[in-house]
Write a protein that holds these residues in place. Structure first.
Motif, PDB file in Angstrom:
ATOM      1  N   TYR A  72       0.618  -1.292   0.017  1.00  0.00           N
ATOM      2  CA  TYR A  72       0.107  -0.030   0.013  1.00  0.00           C
ATOM      3  C   TYR A  72       0.811   1.232   0.174  1.00  0.00           C
ATOM      4  O   TYR A  72       0.702   2.199  -0.880  1.00  0.00           O
ATOM      5  CB  TYR A  72      -0.991  -0.011   1.230  1.00  0.00           C
ATOM      6  CG  TYR A  72      -1.877   1.133   1.333  1.00  0.00           C
ATOM      7  CD1 TYR A  72      -2.937   1.419   0.284  1.00  0.00           C
ATOM      8  CD2 TYR A  72      -1.519   2.341   2.252  1.00  0.00           C
ATOM      9  CE1 TYR A  72      -3.583   2.524   0.503  1.00  0.00           C
ATOM     10  CE2 TYR A  72      -2.315   3.309   2.120  1.00  0.00           C
ATOM     11  CZ  TYR A  72      -3.373   3.580   1.155  1.00  0.00           C
ATOM     12  OH  TYR A  72      -4.192   4.497   1.239  1.00  0.00           O
ATOM     13  N   LEU A  73       1.973   1.383   0.719  1.00  0.00           N
ATOM     14  CA  LEU A  73       2.642   2.350   0.994  1.00  0.00           C
ATOM     15  C   LEU A  73       3.562   2.701  -0.485  1.00  0.00           C
ATOM     16  O   LEU A  73       3.591   3.662  -0.769  1.00  0.00           O
ATOM     17  CB  LEU A  73       3.782   2.319   2.014  1.00  0.00           C
ATOM     18  CG  LEU A  73       3.290   2.283   3.504  1.00  0.00           C
ATOM     19  CD1 LEU A  73       4.582   2.070   4.488  1.00  0.00           C
ATOM     20  CD2 LEU A  73       2.589   3.686   3.683  1.00  0.00           C
ATOM     21  N   VAL A  74       4.033   1.492  -0.948  1.00  0.00           N
ATOM     22  CA  VAL A  74       4.601   1.467  -2.353  1.00  0.00           C
ATOM     23  C   VAL A  74       3.534   2.259  -3.494  1.00  0.00           C
ATOM     24  O   VAL A  74       4.090   2.984  -4.307  1.00  0.00           O
ATOM     25  CB  VAL A  74       5.240   0.361  -2.813  1.00  0.00           C
ATOM     26  CG1 VAL A  74       5.653   0.238  -4.232  1.00  0.00           C
ATOM     27  CG2 VAL A  74       6.446  -0.080  -1.908  1.00  0.00           C
ATOM     28  N   TRP A  75       2.448   1.783  -3.507  1.00  0.00           N
ATOM     29  CA  TRP A  75       1.041   2.128  -4.189  1.00  0.00           C
ATOM     30  C   TRP A  75       1.220   3.642  -4.022  1.00  0.00           C
ATOM     31  O   TRP A  75       1.022   4.371  -5.220  1.00  0.00           O
ATOM     32  CB  TRP A  75       0.017   1.362  -3.776  1.00  0.00           C
ATOM     33  CG  TRP A  75      -1.190   1.825  -5.018  1.00  0.00           C
ATOM     34  CD1 TRP A  75      -1.392   1.655  -6.193  1.00  0.00           C
ATOM     35  CD2 TRP A  75      -2.210   2.201  -4.651  1.00  0.00           C
ATOM     36  NE1 TRP A  75      -2.589   1.834  -6.793  1.00  0.00           N
ATOM     37  CE2 TRP A  75      -2.941   2.670  -5.655  1.00  0.00           C
ATOM     38  CE3 TRP A  75      -2.803   2.908  -3.406  1.00  0.00           C
ATOM     39  CZ2 TRP A  75      -4.303   3.225  -5.822  1.00  0.00           C
ATOM     40  CZ3 TRP A  75      -4.186   3.346  -3.302  1.00  0.00           C
ATOM     41  CH2 TRP A  75      -4.923   3.576  -4.464  1.00  0.00           C
ATOM     42  N   ILE A  76       1.129   4.130  -2.928  1.00  0.00           N
ATOM     43  CA  ILE A  76       0.978   5.710  -2.814  1.00  0.00           C
ATOM     44  C   ILE A  76       2.098   6.309  -3.262  1.00  0.00           C
ATOM     45  O   ILE A  76       2.030   7.269  -4.079  1.00  0.00           O
ATOM     46  CB  ILE A  76       0.740   5.986  -1.327  1.00  0.00           C
ATOM     47  CG1 ILE A  76      -0.354   5.464  -0.731  1.00  0.00           C
ATOM     48  CG2 ILE A  76       0.791   7.554  -1.217  1.00  0.00           C
ATOM     49  CD1 ILE A  76      -0.871   5.721   0.809  1.00  0.00           C
ATOM     50  N   GLY A  77       3.270   6.045  -3.012  1.00  0.00           N
ATOM     51  CA  GLY A  77       4.587   6.255  -3.796  1.00  0.00           C
ATOM     52  C   GLY A  77       4.518   6.477  -5.486  1.00  0.00           C
ATOM     53  O   GLY A  77       4.809   7.467  -5.782  1.00  0.00           O
ATOM     54  N   ILE A  78       4.024   5.479  -5.807  1.00  0.00           N
ATOM     55  CA  ILE A  78       3.932   5.208  -7.282  1.00  0.00           C
ATOM     56  C   ILE A  78       2.940   6.202  -7.866  1.00  0.00           C
ATOM     57  O   ILE A  78       3.453   6.914  -8.774  1.00  0.00           O
ATOM     58  CB  ILE A  78       3.681   4.074  -7.808  1.00  0.00           C
ATOM     59  CG1 ILE A  78       4.793   2.875  -7.523  1.00  0.00           C
ATOM     60  CG2 ILE A  78       3.280   3.856  -9.241  1.00  0.00           C
ATOM     61  CD1 ILE A  78       4.452   1.452  -7.683  1.00  0.00           C
ATOM     62  N   LYS A  79       1.892   6.557  -7.228  1.00  0.00           N
ATOM     63  CA  LYS A  79       0.763   7.372  -7.697  1.00  0.00           C
ATOM     64  C   LYS A  79       1.269   8.832  -7.589  1.00  0.00           C
ATOM     65  O   LYS A  79       1.192   9.586  -8.527  1.00  0.00           O
ATOM     66  CB  LYS A  79      -0.401   7.510  -6.657  1.00  0.00           C
ATOM     67  CG  LYS A  79      -1.351   6.010  -6.997  1.00  0.00           C
ATOM     68  CD  LYS A  79      -2.886   6.296  -6.460  1.00  0.00           C
ATOM     69  CE  LYS A  79      -2.688   6.871  -4.973  1.00  0.00           C
ATOM     70  NZ  LYS A  79      -4.160   7.179  -4.808  1.00  0.00           N
ATOM     71  N   SER A  80       2.099   9.078  -6.513  1.00  0.00           N
ATOM     72  CA  SER A  80       2.719  10.309  -6.474  1.00  0.00           C
ATOM     73  C   SER A  80       3.639  10.685  -7.566  1.00  0.00           C
ATOM     74  O   SER A  80       3.828  11.770  -8.218  1.00  0.00           O
ATOM     75  CB  SER A  80       3.593  10.548  -5.081  1.00  0.00           C
ATOM     76  OG  SER A  80       2.656  10.613  -3.949  1.00  0.00           O
ATOM     77  N   LEU A  81       4.549   9.779  -7.979  1.00  0.00           N
ATOM     78  CA  LEU A  81       5.619   9.704  -8.820  1.00  0.00           C
ATOM     79  C   LEU A  81       4.803  10.077 -10.098  1.00  0.00           C
ATOM     80  O   LEU A  81       5.323  10.906 -11.088  1.00  0.00           O
ATOM     81  CB  LEU A  81       6.659   8.790  -8.947  1.00  0.00           C
ATOM     82  CG  LEU A  81       7.480   8.452  -7.809  1.00  0.00           C
ATOM     83  CD1 LEU A  81       8.164   7.300  -8.225  1.00  0.00           C
ATOM     84  CD2 LEU A  81       8.446   9.670  -7.698  1.00  0.00           C
ATOM     85  N   ILE A  82       3.823   9.278 -10.577  1.00  0.00           N
ATOM     86  CA  ILE A  82       2.934   9.570 -11.613  1.00  0.00           C
ATOM     87  C   ILE A  82       2.558  10.930 -11.752  1.00  0.00           C
ATOM     88  O   ILE A  82       2.412  11.747 -12.930  1.00  0.00           O
ATOM     89  CB  ILE A  82       1.849   8.304 -11.880  1.00  0.00           C
ATOM     90  CG1 ILE A  82       2.452   7.006 -12.146  1.00  0.00           C
ATOM     91  CG2 ILE A  82       0.746   8.647 -12.825  1.00  0.00           C
ATOM     92  CD1 ILE A  82       1.592   5.833 -11.990  1.00  0.00           C
ATOM     93  N   ALA A  83       1.958  11.327 -10.758  1.00  0.00           N
ATOM     94  CA  ALA A  83       1.509  12.686 -10.597  1.00  0.00           C
ATOM     95  C   ALA A  83       2.347  13.674 -11.093  1.00  0.00           C
ATOM     96  O   ALA A  83       2.210  14.660 -11.551  1.00  0.00           O
ATOM     97  CB  ALA A  83       0.927  12.981  -9.193  1.00  0.00           C
ATOM     98  N   ALA A  84       3.839  13.318 -10.518  1.00  0.00           N
ATOM     99  CA  ALA A  84       4.934  14.361 -10.745  1.00  0.00           C
ATOM    100  C   ALA A  84       5.216  14.448 -12.394  1.00  0.00           C
ATOM    101  O   ALA A  84       5.451  15.530 -12.646  1.00  0.00           O
ATOM    102  CB  ALA A  84       6.068  13.701 -10.224  1.00  0.00           C
ATOM    103  N   SER A  94       5.438  16.268  -5.478  1.00  0.00           N
ATOM    104  CA  SER A  94       5.050  14.794  -5.737  1.00  0.00           C
ATOM    105  C   SER A  94       6.303  13.784  -5.711  1.00  0.00           C
ATOM    106  O   SER A  94       6.124  12.649  -5.381  1.00  0.00           O
ATOM    107  CB  SER A  94       4.458  14.660  -6.863  1.00  0.00           C
ATOM    108  OG  SER A  94       3.087  15.666  -6.968  1.00  0.00           O
ATOM    109  N   SER A  95       7.327  14.184  -6.505  1.00  0.00           N
ATOM    110  CA  SER A  95       8.601  13.297  -6.770  1.00  0.00           C
ATOM    111  C   SER A  95       8.955  12.942  -5.350  1.00  0.00           C
ATOM    112  O   SER A  95       9.257  11.550  -5.059  1.00  0.00           O
ATOM    113  CB  SER A  95       9.637  14.158  -7.591  1.00  0.00           C
ATOM    114  OG  SER A  95       9.069  14.478  -8.771  1.00  0.00           O
ATOM    115  N   ILE A  96       9.210  13.972  -4.412  1.00  0.00           N
ATOM    116  CA  ILE A  96       9.811  13.718  -3.040  1.00  0.00           C
ATOM    117  C   ILE A  96       8.894  12.726  -2.282  1.00  0.00           C
ATOM    118  O   ILE A  96       9.219  11.732  -1.655  1.00  0.00           O
ATOM    119  CB  ILE A  96       9.905  14.719  -2.125  1.00  0.00           C
ATOM    120  CG1 ILE A  96      11.028  15.756  -2.981  1.00  0.00           C
ATOM    121  CG2 ILE A  96      10.449  14.623  -0.967  1.00  0.00           C
ATOM    122  CD1 ILE A  96      12.489  15.208  -2.915  1.00  0.00           C
ATOM    123  N   THR A  97       7.659  13.075  -2.342  1.00  0.00           N
ATOM    124  CA  THR A  97       6.682  12.000  -1.260  1.00  0.00           C
ATOM    125  C   THR A  97       6.594  10.738  -2.052  1.00  0.00           C
ATOM    126  O   THR A  97       6.530   9.849  -1.259  1.00  0.00           O
ATOM    127  CB  THR A  97       5.132  12.915  -1.374  1.00  0.00           C
ATOM    128  OG1 THR A  97       4.817  13.121  -2.651  1.00  0.00           O
ATOM    129  CG2 THR A  97       5.400  14.034  -0.529  1.00  0.00           C
TER     130      THR A  97
END
Length: 212
Positions: free
Chosen positions: A82-94, A192-195
């Motif tokens: 779940y934590l990795v999924w949130i991270g991937i979503k943030s990178l995609i948003a970036a 978004s990249s950092i988070t």
């Protein structure tokens, strides 16, 4: 209940709350992009998860995570994923930020996340975190005597909740003042990249966590 036990528990809970972790970064991700209300929705998600962990600890159900390595592995894997999924979503948003017009950025910001989604993100980030469960398994029982009533036990959970609410509410109020900075495309991409990287790091760290 001994007042010294209460004070000591609050001190331990405070250290747990203010230490760097997924909760702080989730707030830092949510508030500048989605606003103050979404940040408080995150916090209410934290609160709900704490009461879930507290209830499982009080009634002895969480002990399964300690006694069963398989149960701990499944629970840990879900939390890490779940934590990795949130991270991937943030990178995609970036990466998507570049395609958003600055004039449309403010409008997209206010609609980027619903209160329900913000609550669920806060709830799942904590309820699937074995470290929070370990706190209620290892530290929590030390402050409760064998004959302690469940009401007194829930009073300690509430003390943890209050500390958490005060700390992260302060963070939400501070971060809400810089919400206007999200109109800057570079800031959105950087945030978004950092988070994203941080959440993926937390997920990887959790995946490598060993049962005690």
């Amino acid at each position: 209940m001994d007042i010294n036990n209460i004070i000591t528990f609050i001190a331990v809970a405070t250290l747990l709350v203010i230490s760097p972790g997924p909760n702080g970064f989730l707030i830092a991700k949510t508030v500048p992009v989605s606003g103050q209300k979404a940040g408080f929705a995150n916090i209410w998600g934290f609160v709900g998860a704490f009461y879930v962990h507290g209830t499982l600890s009080i009634f002895g159900i969480s002990v399964l995570l300690v006694q069963s390595s398989q149960a701990f592995f499944i629970f840990k894997s879900l939390g890490a994923a779940y934590l990795v999924w949130i991270g991937i979503k943030s990178l995609i948003a970036a990466f998507k930020v570049d395609s958003i017009k600055v004039s449309d950025l403010a409008q997209k910001t206010t609609k980027s996340i619903s209160m329900r989604t913000a609550f669920l993100e806060g709830f799942l980030t904590n309820v699937l975190n074995p470290k929070v469960s370990m706190f209620y398994l290892a530290a929590f029982p030390q402050f409760i005597s064998i004959n302690e009533s469940s009401m007194n036990a829930y009073a300690l959970v509430t003390a943890h909740v209050v500390v958490n609410f005060v700390w992260f509410s302060t963070m939400v109020l501070m971060l809400s003042r810089i919400k206007s900075a999200t109109n800057n495309v570079r800031f959105r991409r950087w945030l978004s990249s950092i988070t994203g990287i941080v959440f993926i790091g937390f997920g990887a760290k959790l995946a490598l966590m060993k049962s005690s």
